[in-house]
Design an enzyme around this catalytic site. Sequence first.
Site, PDB file in Angstrom:
ATOM      1  CB  CYS A  86      41.187 -28.731 -14.018  1.00  0.00           C
ATOM      2  SG  CYS A  86      41.221 -27.293 -13.714  1.00  0.00           S
ATOM      3  CG  ASP A  87      38.731 -31.422 -10.432  1.00  0.00           C
ATOM      4  OD1 ASP A  87      39.431 -30.682 -10.024  1.00  0.00           O
ATOM      5  OD2 ASP A  87      37.628 -31.356  -9.765  1.00  0.00           O
ATOM      6  CE  LYS A  88      37.346 -36.351 -11.639  1.00  0.00           C
ATOM      7  NZ  LYS A  88      37.160 -34.874 -11.232  1.00  0.00           N
ATOM      8  CD  GLU A 101      33.970 -33.879  -8.106  1.00  0.00           C
ATOM      9  OE1 GLU A 101      35.015 -34.089  -8.080  1.00  0.00           O
ATOM     10  OE2 GLU A 101      33.543 -32.642  -8.451  1.00  0.00           O
ATOM     11  CG  ASP A 144      35.153 -32.197 -12.378  1.00  0.00           C
ATOM     12  OD1 ASP A 144      35.689 -32.336 -13.210  1.00  0.00           O
ATOM     13  OD2 ASP A 144      35.691 -33.073 -11.279  1.00  0.00           O
ATOM     14  CB  SER A 186      33.675 -31.235  -5.410  1.00  0.00           C
ATOM     15  OG  SER A 186      34.608 -30.223  -5.322  1.00  0.00           O
ATOM     16  CB  CYS A 218      38.678 -23.996  -7.659  1.00  0.00           C
ATOM     17  SG  CYS A 218      37.654 -23.631  -8.904  1.00  0.00           S
TER      18      CYS A 218
END
Length: 553
Positions: A119-121, A442, A78, A468, A191
Amino acid sequence: MVFDTKVSGAPCAPQRSLLHALGLTKEEMERPLVGIVSSYNEIVPGHMNLDKIVEAVKLGVAMAGGTPIVFPAIAVCDGIAMGHKGMKYSLVTRDLIADSTEAMALAHAFDALVMVPNCDKNVPGLLMAAARVNIPTIFVSGGPMLAGHVDGKRTSLSSMFEAVGAYKAGKIDEEKLCDYELNACPTCGSCSGMYTANSHNCLTEVLGMGLRGNGTIPAVYSRRIELAKHAGMQVMELYRKNIRPRDIMTEKAFQNALTADMALGCSTNSMLHLPAIAHECGVEINLDIANQISAKTPNLCHLAPAGHTYMEQLDEAGGVYAVLNELSKKGLIHTDVMTVTGKTLGENIADAVNRDPEVIRPIDNPYSETGGIAVLRGNLAPDGCVVKRSAVAPEMLVHEGTAKVFDSEEEAIEAIYAGKIVSGDVVVIRYEGPAGGPGMREMLNPTSAIAGMGLDKEVALITDGRFSGATRGAAIGHVSPEAVRGGLIAYVQDGDKIAIDIPNYSIRLLVSDEEIQKRKASTKIKVKTDVTGYLARYAKMVSSADKGAIINY
């Protein structure tokens, strides 16, 4: 194997022949076949170490009597996708990941799965797939990045984005900006703040789908490799006991996840992903449930961007289990739910110790008596919108300001950098929702620009897009209905007054009903006509944000 005929009988000799072509022995074919879903790639910093995690998982599976077989899952970074067309492809990958993993797992008749995301998704997509496939499954992530250091202070990716805003405002020079660039993200891993990836890796522990430390052990620590071996071994126990994802991810487990989310101060993206994962489990989560849980759940952690602590400190303080133990002292979580350990959550957290009462506040001394996320409603968002309350400055919890309206993120960024946003404004960014974007981008760039310029205590931002986990300030997203589907946000005009009252869960456009009706009669909804490929299909099939942006089949 799921289909025993694969390893015995003449009719399945062709399948066995193809397994021999892989180099599998007869003995390996006679063991449970365990799919290792690897999200390894060389473009996402949180995934560059997953090859090592996967090898450790394979060893664990083999040691415990299974045959590990690796297949891939995609992942978008992202941070790299931020601020341009690439961000349209972030949220939409969640469903691609779920769909492709379902297809691979069922087409090849795996007996069990180990999901290796980070990570995110990637994490919610694989949790959705786990629920669909519903064979014994365990999660082990790649782990969080260590915090960076600039001027003797810990930093993270949000510090980096805000540094750009500070540079644009003339608060730092190019040399200092370069200092941040070289030092904000010092290692591999997701992160280092409580952003979306770390939020959901922590929630795998709460949901019962990951082992202790899955959310917090840093990527570069050797304990992460040990954890991966244990996950590989434990999936074989799940197989032998036939414990499946839907046995674990129950309604009570999702209530626990929402409660822990509020205590940890997780990303607002949780309000997209938890409903979508629950939907795959046959459990309904609506935004009203989130507010009910938030109202009674104290916020115990202020990790970046809400505060100045980072994932490595949460790990040192006792991790997710220590947070859950604090919550259990007031009966705020269900301790009788099953987990991948084969034990209940209560048994798992019984020996957890809070080693740092500043990183994890004791239940009797929270940062606030209410949770980290709030869902607001009002004429501007009758179906709800979401704000990370724990990252909002106290003076912005109640705010009335003047609307500055933009039909895209790019328009808003241009205005912010040009100094056109002033104290008291409410920046409105529309046509960025799940269908209108499409892809629900985002908005870290505009929120970071506002914060970097020192306006985060004076300016609010409202959007039908999302934020985010690195965003801080009065950033209100997921406005539903979105603009492209006729939500009131489509009819806001420059100069309108907007009233935000986060403690009372309210957001209102201060325009008369008569004026609103006039605008609806004279304003044409903007629908993007240049959308092609997967995004075009997604835009037609995606639900609104308040439903989790799930795909309507």
